[in-house]
Design a protein around this motif. Structure first.
Motif, mmCIF file in Angstrom:
data_model
loop_
_atom_site.group_PDB
_atom_site.id
_atom_site.type_symbol
_atom_site.label_atom_id
_atom_site.label_comp_id
_atom_site.label_asym_id
_atom_site.label_seq_id
_atom_site.Cartn_x
_atom_site.Cartn_y
_atom_site.Cartn_z
ATOM 1 N N GLY A 122 -10.605 -3.081 -0.090
ATOM 2 C CA GLY A 122 -10.260 -2.507 -1.391
ATOM 3 C C GLY A 122 -8.764 -2.540 -1.654
ATOM 4 N N VAL A 123 -8.000 -2.200 -0.632
ATOM 5 C CA VAL A 123 -6.541 -2.207 -0.768
ATOM 6 C C VAL A 123 -6.061 -3.614 -1.117
ATOM 7 C CG1 VAL A 123 -4.413 -2.067 0.579
ATOM 8 C CG2 VAL A 123 -6.073 -0.230 0.714
ATOM 9 N N ILE A 163 -6.904 -4.539 -4.751
ATOM 10 C CA ILE A 163 -6.011 -3.900 -5.724
ATOM 11 C C ILE A 163 -4.639 -4.555 -5.720
ATOM 12 C CG2 ILE A 163 -4.803 -1.758 -6.307
ATOM 13 C CD1 ILE A 163 -7.260 -0.242 -5.550
ATOM 14 N N THR A 164 -4.100 -4.843 -4.525
ATOM 15 C CA THR A 164 -2.788 -5.482 -4.501
ATOM 16 C C THR A 164 -2.870 -6.890 -5.098
ATOM 17 O OG1 THR A 164 -3.200 -6.064 -2.190
ATOM 18 C CG2 THR A 164 -1.751 -4.211 -2.600
ATOM 19 N N VAL A 195 -4.839 -7.788 -7.570
ATOM 20 C CA VAL A 195 -4.840 -7.600 -9.025
ATOM 21 C C VAL A 195 -3.430 -7.301 -9.524
ATOM 22 C CG1 VAL A 195 -5.657 -6.138 -10.908
ATOM 23 C CG2 VAL A 195 -7.243 -6.865 -9.118
ATOM 24 N N ILE A 196 -2.725 -6.434 -8.791
ATOM 25 C CA ILE A 196 -1.377 -6.052 -9.230
ATOM 26 C C ILE A 196 -0.418 -7.237 -9.184
ATOM 27 C CG2 ILE A 196 0.650 -4.668 -8.635
ATOM 28 C CD1 ILE A 196 -1.196 -2.486 -7.728
ATOM 29 N N ILE A 234 -14.820 2.307 -6.555
ATOM 30 C CA ILE A 234 -13.562 1.819 -7.130
ATOM 31 C C ILE A 234 -12.510 2.923 -7.076
ATOM 32 C CG2 ILE A 234 -12.447 1.048 -9.270
ATOM 33 C CD1 ILE A 234 -15.082 -0.355 -9.980
ATOM 34 N N THR A 235 -12.951 4.131 -7.434
ATOM 35 C CA THR A 235 -12.041 5.280 -7.360
ATOM 36 C C THR A 235 -11.502 5.451 -5.940
ATOM 37 O OG1 THR A 235 -13.458 6.288 -9.012
ATOM 38 C CG2 THR A 235 -11.865 7.706 -7.952
ATOM 39 N N MET A 250 -11.130 3.255 -3.665
ATOM 40 C CA MET A 250 -10.181 2.199 -3.338
ATOM 41 C C MET A 250 -8.769 2.596 -3.767
ATOM 42 S SD MET A 250 -12.488 -1.138 -4.200
ATOM 43 C CE MET A 250 -11.264 -2.112 -4.996
ATOM 44 N N PHE A 251 -8.674 3.198 -4.929
ATOM 45 C CA PHE A 251 -7.368 3.641 -5.396
ATOM 46 C C PHE A 251 -6.831 4.791 -4.547
ATOM 47 C CE2 PHE A 251 -8.517 1.192 -9.042
ATOM 48 C CZ PHE A 251 -7.311 0.779 -9.584
ATOM 49 N N LEU A 270 1.208 3.148 -4.805
ATOM 50 C CA LEU A 270 0.627 2.262 -5.803
ATOM 51 C C LEU A 270 1.539 2.201 -7.033
ATOM 52 C CD1 LEU A 270 -1.931 0.604 -6.085
ATOM 53 C CD2 LEU A 270 -2.970 2.499 -7.274
ATOM 54 N N SER A 308 -1.877 5.293 -10.730
ATOM 55 C CA SER A 308 -2.081 5.781 -9.369
ATOM 56 C C SER A 308 -2.629 7.211 -9.382
ATOM 57 C CB SER A 308 -0.763 5.726 -8.592
ATOM 58 O OG SER A 308 0.161 6.621 -9.159
#
Lengths: 340, 293
Positions: A21-22, A25-26, A28-29, B122-123, B125-126, B134, B156
């Motif tokens: 997941g990390v 997300i990175t 995507v960013i 998904i939540t 993951m953040f 973030l 974030s």
């Protein structure tokens, strides 16, 4: 106390998922949000060749899912890119810098526990008195103070004005050279201690006090509040009250029963505050020129060294995830009621 | 939370001198934040468009209570106007985070099943990123600026509210009145937004209001790391940073904006602490341990 094998396996599986997941997300960013990712990766004022090279390295001509594939495999292979500032591979830079930060954070946590737990216990024992109020304000202060500002002010007053403590670096170069000190693990306090090099040890200890104290503010506040909350609850419970009624000395009840019960939640809260503390290290290391991951990340941010920034972000997120897992497992060992 | 609860909490806050201090600070901050542009002693200095060569690095005096900075600007005016920017950031971050987090938590909680699981994963993951990390990555990608700072922090931030709403909705959706609404044939959307949401909203808005202190603190951190607002915006964190290079000759440039952050955030946190005390401590502890707060 035993922890079931399934619990640990489950936790490890979850870890893999979170790491995935990390990375998503990175990805995507760094690749999807910016309109021209290559501009970020090619350093400041790039030439057309550098841009072209960055485009090729990032596989920007391929579809997104192919880019993601390369992104993930590069991550596993350790190809995290090259820092524009230091010209070294990012992963190597991070490995060199990490021990200094971990040492700083560990000392900060020890300070936080040594100050926070007794203060929190005291507040619980003197509930609703001025002692309690003072402890409460002080511990909330810990979560309210901007760490970089506190670092600047303490450095100015205690180091520049009063000269009480050194205000920069981990250790004085001349002591290292004079004593011929050679670090092994990169943890200077530990290395100098096992080598019996007390000149370096005391010198490094003096250097770590100020930055570690600044960093300890947040975990200190949290551990004090946690201890207070749990202690005042435990002190009201049947088993402590009957222990008191049986005539056990108050001292014994507090140390043996109440404080022991407070241990698990305090550990859990400190584990959570780890993430906050390591981000605080970004700023504190910048002020104290502490050669760790934080200084590396902060310098990378200030010099638009994007590959280094993203490398640090991933590493810190990974460390945070692993620490959380360890805390959960330890917590479940101390307190069998905790389940996944 | 009904009006009754609000009154109880208010009376609890009034009884405790520490909590009362928090309330006064927060109220004061909001007043200054709203009025700041109209009460500046040196308005041009505050907005940062001027350069007074003859007034550089003046120590605090009656004329300049917080001294002047390296461009001869009145630090007091800049700190006052900084309250306005901190207020904008705080409201912006928390508002935007609510706008993303509340529907997320509501839909995940009410629908449950596979959709709910995916949304909550998904939540999670953040939430695997430590606070601010973030935001740092996002701010470095988006570039400096007030709006980018707000976006970076909000993105974030929202997962906490999604979690909170999710938990609330989960406990509400099995209540008899929701079943009744289903039986009379209301659409899921109507039930969600008209009947479930209003009852799930109070705890999360209270939480959000109190989080504004942390938003101010984190925005200041971003500024210090060079990925926050752009100069010459008088954001408090940036003011501290701007004073850093000359801290040995003029400590006041960094000291006062930092104090402003400290006092304001302390006010919010003391108030939050008071509410935590007032609500069930056991529940709060479980939430805190499991990282849901």
């Amino acid at each position: 106390m035993p922890v079931s094998k399934e619990y640990i396996i489950k936790r490890l599986l979850l870890l893999v998922l979170v790491v995935f997941g990390v990375l998503i997300i990175t990805f995507v960013i760094t690749r999807i949000i910016p309109a021209h990712p290559e501009l970020l990766w090619a350093g400041s004022h790039p030439t057309e060749e550098q841009l072209e090279k960055a485009r090729r390295q990032l596989h920007l001509d391929k579809p997104i899912y192919v880019q993601l594939y390369y992104y993930l495999t590069d991550f596993i292979k350790g190809n995290w890119g090259v820092s524009w500032r230091t010209k070294h591979p990012v992963l190597k830079d991070i490995a060199t810098a990490l021990p200094a930060t971990l040492e700083l954070v560990i000392v900060a946590f020890i300070m936080a526990i040594i100050i926070g737990v007794p203060l929190g216990a005291l507040a619980a024992l003197k509930r609703e008195t001025w002692v309690d109020h003072v402890v409460r304000v002080v511990s909330v202060l810990g979560a309210s103070v901007p760490v970089f500002w506190l670092a600047l002010i303490l450095q100015l007053v205690l180091s520049s004005w009063l000269g009480l403590l050194p205000g920069a670096k981990r250790v004085d170069e001349y002591v290292v050279i004079e004593t011929g000190f050679k670090p092994i693990t990169g943890f200077i306090l530990f290395d100098s201690l096992i080598q019996g090099n007390f000149a370096v040890f005391t010198n490094a200890l003096k250097h770590i006090i100020l930055p570690a104290f600044v960093l300890s503010m947040y975990p200190f506040g949290l551990s004090a509040r946690m201890t207070r909350a749990v202690m005042s609850e435990v002190l009201n419970e049947q088993h402590t009250r009957s222990a008191l009624a049986w005539g056990l000395p108050k001292r014994v009840v507090i140390y043996k029963y109440a404080l022991k019960n407070a241990l698990a939640p305090v550990i859990a809260s400190l584990g959570l505050s780890f993430g906050y503390t390591i981000i605080g290290a970004f700023m504190v290391e910048l002020v104290f020129v502490w050669p760790g991951l934080g200084l590396y990340a902060a310098m990378a941010l200030l010099s638009y060294d994007y590959p280094a920034v993203i490398g640090c972000v991933i590493v810190v997120a990974l460390i945070y995830t692993v620490i959380n897992m360890i805390v959960d497992i330890v917590h479940s060992m101390i307190d069998p009621r905790v389940k996944l | 939370m009904a009006l009754e609860d609000f009154k109880i909490i208010l009376s609890l806050i009034k009884q405790n001198p520490v909590s009362l201090t928090g309330l006064v600070i927060v109220a004061g901050f909001i007043v200054v934040g709203v009025l700041a542009p109209y009460i500046l002693p040196y308005p041009e200095d505050a907005w940062g468009e001027v350069y007074h060569l003859e007034k550089r690095f003046l120590p605090p005096s009656l004329e300049h209570p917080f001294g002047t900075d390296d461009m001869g600007r009145d630090v007091f005016s800049r700190v006052l106007l900084g309250a306005r920017f901190s207020l904008i950031i705080a409201v912006g971050v928390v508002g935007l985070a609510l706008l993303i987090g509340v529907p997320m938590g509501l839909i995940a909680g009410y629908l449950g099943g596979r959709v709910g699981t995916i949304l909550m994963r998904i939540t999670d993951m953040f939430l695997a990123f430590p606070p601010l990390l973030l935001a740092i990555a996002l701010a470095a990608t988006l570039g400096r600026g007030l709006v980018n700072t707000i976006i970076a922090l909000a993105i974030s931030w929202w997962p906490w509210y999604a979690r909170l709403v999710y938990v609330q909705v989960n406990s509400i959706k099995s209540l008899p009145y929701v079943d009744a609404a289903k039986i009379i044939g209301l659409s899921p959307l109507a039930i969600m937004f008209k009947h479930v949401l209003p009852n799930a909203l109070t705890p999360v808005t209270v939480q959000a209001a109190l989080d504004m202190g942390s938003a101010i603190l984190e925005a200041a951190g971003l500024s210090f790391l060079g990925v926050g607002v752009k100069p010459p915006t008088p954001e408090w964190g940036l003011l501290v940073t701007e004073g850093w290079s000359s801290i040995n000759v003029a400590w006041w440039i960094s000291l006062f904006p930092g104090l402003a952050i400290l006092v304001t955030v302390l006010g919010f946190n003391l108030l939050a602490d008071a509410l935590r005390e007032a609500s069930d401590p056991r529940l709060r502890r479980i939430l805190l341990i499991s990282g849901r707060v």
